[in-house]
Write a protein that holds these residues in place. Structure first.
Motif, PDB file in Angstrom:
ATOM      1  N   VAL A   1      -5.256   4.498  -7.449  1.00 16.81           N
ATOM      2  CA  VAL A   1      -5.968   5.777  -7.270  1.00 16.81           C
ATOM      3  C   VAL A   1      -5.699   6.481  -5.818  1.00 16.81           C
ATOM      4  CG1 VAL A   1      -7.848   5.032  -8.827  1.00 16.81           C
ATOM      5  CG2 VAL A   1      -8.194   4.815  -6.300  1.00 16.81           C
ATOM      6  N   PRO A   2      -5.469   7.790  -6.186  1.00 19.07           N
ATOM      7  CA  PRO A   2      -4.949   8.268  -4.764  1.00 19.07           C
ATOM      8  C   PRO A   2      -5.922   8.124  -3.450  1.00 19.07           C
ATOM      9  CG  PRO A   2      -5.285  10.025  -6.955  1.00 19.07           C
ATOM     10  CD  PRO A   2      -5.945   8.584  -7.161  1.00 19.07           C
ATOM     11  N   GLY A   3      -5.453   8.050  -2.458  1.00 16.65           N
ATOM     12  CA  GLY A   3      -6.204   7.712  -1.209  1.00 16.65           C
ATOM     13  C   GLY A   3      -6.404   6.273  -1.063  1.00 16.65           C
ATOM     14  N   VAL A   4      -6.345   5.515  -2.046  1.00 17.38           N
ATOM     15  CA  VAL A   4      -6.865   4.070  -1.735  1.00 17.38           C
ATOM     16  C   VAL A   4      -6.065   3.253  -1.905  1.00 17.38           C
ATOM     17  CG1 VAL A   4      -8.770   2.396  -2.609  1.00 17.38           C
ATOM     18  CG2 VAL A   4      -9.411   4.814  -2.292  1.00 17.38           C
ATOM     19  N   GLY A   5      -5.153   3.539  -3.324  1.00 18.20           N
ATOM     20  CA  GLY A   5      -4.155   2.321  -3.709  1.00 18.20           C
ATOM     21  C   GLY A   5      -4.869   1.590  -4.672  1.00 18.20           C
ATOM     22  N   GLU A   6      -4.938   0.260  -4.808  1.00 20.10           N
ATOM     23  CA  GLU A   6      -5.287  -0.626  -5.876  1.00 20.10           C
ATOM     24  C   GLU A   6      -6.810  -0.526  -5.884  1.00 20.10           C
ATOM     25  OE1 GLU A   6      -5.707  -5.274  -7.332  1.00 20.10           O
ATOM     26  OE2 GLU A   6      -4.277  -4.700  -5.804  1.00 20.10           O
ATOM     27  N   LEU A   7      -7.532  -0.046  -6.944  1.00 22.39           N
ATOM     28  CA  LEU A   7      -8.892  -0.258  -7.160  1.00 22.39           C
ATOM     29  C   LEU A   7      -9.110  -1.422  -8.032  1.00 22.39           C
ATOM     30  CD1 LEU A   7     -11.714   1.184  -6.861  1.00 22.39           C
ATOM     31  CD2 LEU A   7     -11.109   2.427  -8.858  1.00 22.39           C
ATOM     32  N   CYS A   8      -8.500  -1.475  -9.011  1.00 20.64           N
ATOM     33  CA  CYS A   8      -8.874  -2.528 -10.253  1.00 20.64           C
ATOM     34  C   CYS A   8      -7.818  -3.509 -10.399  1.00 20.64           C
ATOM     35  CB  CYS A   8      -9.284  -1.966 -11.507  1.00 20.64           C
ATOM     36  SG  CYS A   8     -10.829  -0.745 -11.475  1.00 20.64           S
ATOM     37  N   GLY A   9      -8.003  -4.741 -10.653  1.00 20.14           N
ATOM     38  CA  GLY A   9      -6.938  -5.496 -11.285  1.00 20.14           C
ATOM     39  C   GLY A   9      -7.267  -6.330 -12.507  1.00 20.14           C
TER      40      GLY A   9
ATOM     41  N   THR B   1       0.874  -1.372  -0.043  1.00 17.31           N
ATOM     42  CA  THR B   1       0.011  -0.126   0.025  1.00 17.31           C
ATOM     43  C   THR B   1       0.887   1.148   0.030  1.00 17.31           C
ATOM     44  OG1 THR B   1      -1.840  -1.222   1.062  1.00 17.31           O
ATOM     45  CG2 THR B   1      -1.814   1.078   1.147  1.00 17.31           C
ATOM     46  N   GLU B   2       1.949   1.100   0.748  1.00 15.90           N
ATOM     47  CA  GLU B   2       2.702   2.370   0.799  1.00 15.90           C
ATOM     48  C   GLU B   2       3.395   2.808  -0.478  1.00 15.90           C
ATOM     49  OE1 GLU B   2       6.017   1.887   3.540  1.00 15.90           O
ATOM     50  OE2 GLU B   2       6.360  -0.169   2.841  1.00 15.90           O
ATOM     51  N   HIS B   3       3.773   1.604  -1.247  1.00 17.90           N
ATOM     52  CA  HIS B   3       4.434   1.775  -2.515  1.00 17.90           C
ATOM     53  C   HIS B   3       3.320   2.540  -3.487  1.00 17.90           C
ATOM     54  CE1 HIS B   3       6.768  -1.964  -1.222  1.00 17.90           C
ATOM     55  NE2 HIS B   3       7.455  -0.688  -0.737  1.00 17.90           N
ATOM     56  N   GLU B   4       1.966   1.840  -3.518  1.00 14.93           N
ATOM     57  CA  GLU B   4       1.057   2.313  -4.550  1.00 14.93           C
ATOM     58  C   GLU B   4       0.615   3.988  -4.023  1.00 14.93           C
ATOM     59  OE1 GLU B   4      -1.215  -1.856  -4.474  1.00 14.93           O
ATOM     60  OE2 GLU B   4      -1.988  -0.531  -3.298  1.00 14.93           O
ATOM     61  N   LYS B   5       0.770   4.037  -3.002  1.00 14.39           N
ATOM     62  CA  LYS B   5       0.513   5.618  -2.690  1.00 14.39           C
ATOM     63  C   LYS B   5       1.606   6.581  -3.098  1.00 14.39           C
ATOM     64  CE  LYS B   5      -2.709   4.788   1.227  1.00 14.39           C
ATOM     65  NZ  LYS B   5      -3.207   5.289   2.380  1.00 14.39           N
ATOM     66  N   TYR B   6       2.731   6.140  -2.870  1.00 10.54           N
ATOM     67  CA  TYR B   6       3.905   6.898  -3.583  1.00 10.54           C
ATOM     68  C   TYR B   6       3.824   7.063  -4.965  1.00 10.54           C
ATOM     69  CZ  TYR B   6       8.536   8.914  -4.395  1.00 10.54           C
ATOM     70  OH  TYR B   6       9.332   9.507  -4.792  1.00 10.54           O
ATOM     71  N   LEU B   7       3.558   5.837  -5.830  1.00  5.39           N
ATOM     72  CA  LEU B   7       3.568   5.887  -7.087  1.00  5.39           C
ATOM     73  C   LEU B   7       2.556   6.965  -7.707  1.00  5.39           C
ATOM     74  CD1 LEU B   7       3.852   2.213  -7.650  1.00  5.39           C
ATOM     75  CD2 LEU B   7       5.871   3.927  -8.241  1.00  5.39           C
ATOM     76  N   VAL B   8       1.225   6.855  -6.959  1.00  9.69           N
ATOM     77  CA  VAL B   8       0.182   7.796  -7.454  1.00  9.69           C
ATOM     78  C   VAL B   8       0.545   9.123  -7.217  1.00  9.69           C
ATOM     79  CG1 VAL B   8      -2.065   8.781  -6.751  1.00  9.69           C
ATOM     80  CG2 VAL B   8      -1.706   6.049  -7.011  1.00  9.69           C
ATOM     81  N   LYS B   9       1.273   9.348  -5.955  1.00  6.41           N
ATOM     82  CA  LYS B   9       1.811  10.839  -5.715  1.00  6.41           C
ATOM     83  C   LYS B   9       2.991  11.248  -6.844  1.00  6.41           C
ATOM     84  CE  LYS B   9       3.864  13.633  -1.789  1.00  6.41           C
ATOM     85  NZ  LYS B   9       4.469  13.599  -0.482  1.00  6.41           N
ATOM     86  N   HIS B  10       3.840  10.519  -6.851  1.00  7.43           N
ATOM     87  CA  HIS B  10       4.874  10.627  -7.864  1.00  7.43           C
ATOM     88  C   HIS B  10       4.582  10.972  -9.292  1.00  7.43           C
ATOM     89  CE1 HIS B  10       8.877  10.134  -9.965  1.00  7.43           C
ATOM     90  NE2 HIS B  10       8.218   9.548 -10.899  1.00  7.43           N
TER      91      HIS B  10
END
Length: 375
Positions: free
Chosen positions: A294-302, A247-256
């Motif tokens: 997506v921002p604030g959530v992380g993975e939404l779809c797979g 989750t921490e990685h996903e949030k950083y990638l979205v922010k980046h």
């Protein structure tokens, strides 16, 4: 805010209410955590009332999107003998008599049965008869988690597309669904959405409007790992190629990427389930898989392209020791298959994102999670 004042000649109380013991006080803005304690009463709260109207419109918008694009709606089973994800976090079904028996068990269905974690495999069956199919129903995960992103019972939107050899086709449907449903909700529930954007996520309205105007960003898994390795931020889980994104990685990638939805594609072969299509690349072996962050959530779809080539699928199932369990799945290829793919979207996480709600337990009428099954 009411549109008119009423001058009453008589007033008749239809259903009396003891306002002193009623837990939801008038003109008080109760925290959602407090309201969650009263699952039988919380729908009378303004916030939950707005949420349920939005949820209803979003459900209708999703159905309309698929029907307008020629998809056939399939009711996939809730009880299944398959584990689609292979994660082992399943709820096994037993009758009350079976649960009491301590000796050798006989199963009601003659085989172990579980609550479904995904309708995908059953949709793949149907995609052999219909070009485009979708399902929208409850799914269950026995994860011992009380995080703000997890529920034991939640709703999934899933679709399968036949005659596609491009991951981009799958991604385009994911993006179109997301944008179409969101635009519909914003236009049909402006007051209800405003309540959330005004009091819970003041900047969310502007972010959604920008998201609807722009294309989603796409990066590969390998690019994502390199971005994480160059980050000045210290992560709890060290980013390495071959490890799952946390989750921490996903949030950083979205922010980046500018706080916009991000597609991450082409994941390591060994990270993903057997049904995902082998990219036949090297030396870093990957499959044609995609996650939408997506921002604030992380993975939404797979989603992914599915492995339609019988020899590839037979080889992988044999290595995993799953050939007997999935002989029926091999039959789908043996008796005529086409290139196809699909995806799933968590409905509650979708609502979390568009409304800016912090906890997933507050976007479903009756939340079920570890150590809690009220009502």
């Amino acid at each position: 805010m009411q549109n008119m004042e009423l001058k009453a000649e008589t007033i008749r109380v239809v259903g009396p209410c003891d306002i002193w013991s009623f837990p939801l006080k008038m003109k008080e803005r109760h925290p959602l955590e407090y309201v969650r304690q009263f699952p039988h009463l919380r729908c009378r709260n303004n916030t939950l009332g707005s949420l349920l109207r939005i949820r209803s419109e979003a459900t209708a918008a999703i159905h309309s999107f698929f029907q307008d694009n020629g998809y056939v709606h399939i009711h996939t089973p809730i009880i299944t003998s398959n584990d689609c994800e292979g994660a082992g976090d399943l709820f096994q079904i037993e009758t009350s008599n079976e649960a009491r028996e301590s000796a050798e068990k006989t199963h009601f269905f003659n085989v172990p049965a579980f609550l479904t974690v995904s309708g995908q495999l059953h949709l793949e069956v149907m995609s052999g008869a219909f070009t485009h199919v979708f399902t929208f129903g409850p799914t269950f995960r026995a994860e011992n988690s009380q995080s703000r992103r997890h529920l034991a019972e939640f709703y999934m939107v899933e679709a399968e597309l036949s005659f596609t050899e491009s991951l981009q086709d799958i991604m385009q449907v994911m993006e179109d669904l997301f944008k179409t449903a969101t635009s519909t909700v914003l236009s049909k529930c402006p007051r209800d959405v405003e309540l959330f954007h005004k009091y819970m996520a003041p900047a969310q309205k502007d972010r959604l409007e920008q998201m609807l105007k722009n294309k989603f960003v796409t990066i590969s898994y390998s690019e994502a790992v390199e971005i994480l390795k160059r980050a000045s931020q210290t992560f709890t889980f060290k980013p390495e190629w071959g490890c799952d994104l946390q989750t921490e990685h996903e949030k950083y990638l979205v922010k980046h990427c500018g706080e916009v939805p991000v597609f991450v594609i082409n994941y390591p072969y060994d990270l993903k389930p057997f049904y995902m299509r082998d990219n036949e690349d090297g030396p870093q072996h990957t499959v044609a898989a995609v996650d939408l962050l997506v921002p604030g959530v992380g993975e939404l779809c797979g989603g992914s392209l599915r492995e339609e080539r019988l020899p590839f699928l037979e080889s992988r199932l044999q290595r995993l020791g799953l050939t007997d369990a999935y002989q029926w799945y091999l039959d789908l290829r043996k008796f005529g298959s086409v290139p196809h793919g699909g995806f799933g979207m968590g409905f509650e996480r979708y609502l979390q994102y568009i409304l800016g709600v912090d906890n997933i337990k507050d976007v479903i009428p009756f939340p079920r999670f570890s150590h809690s099954c009220l009502l």
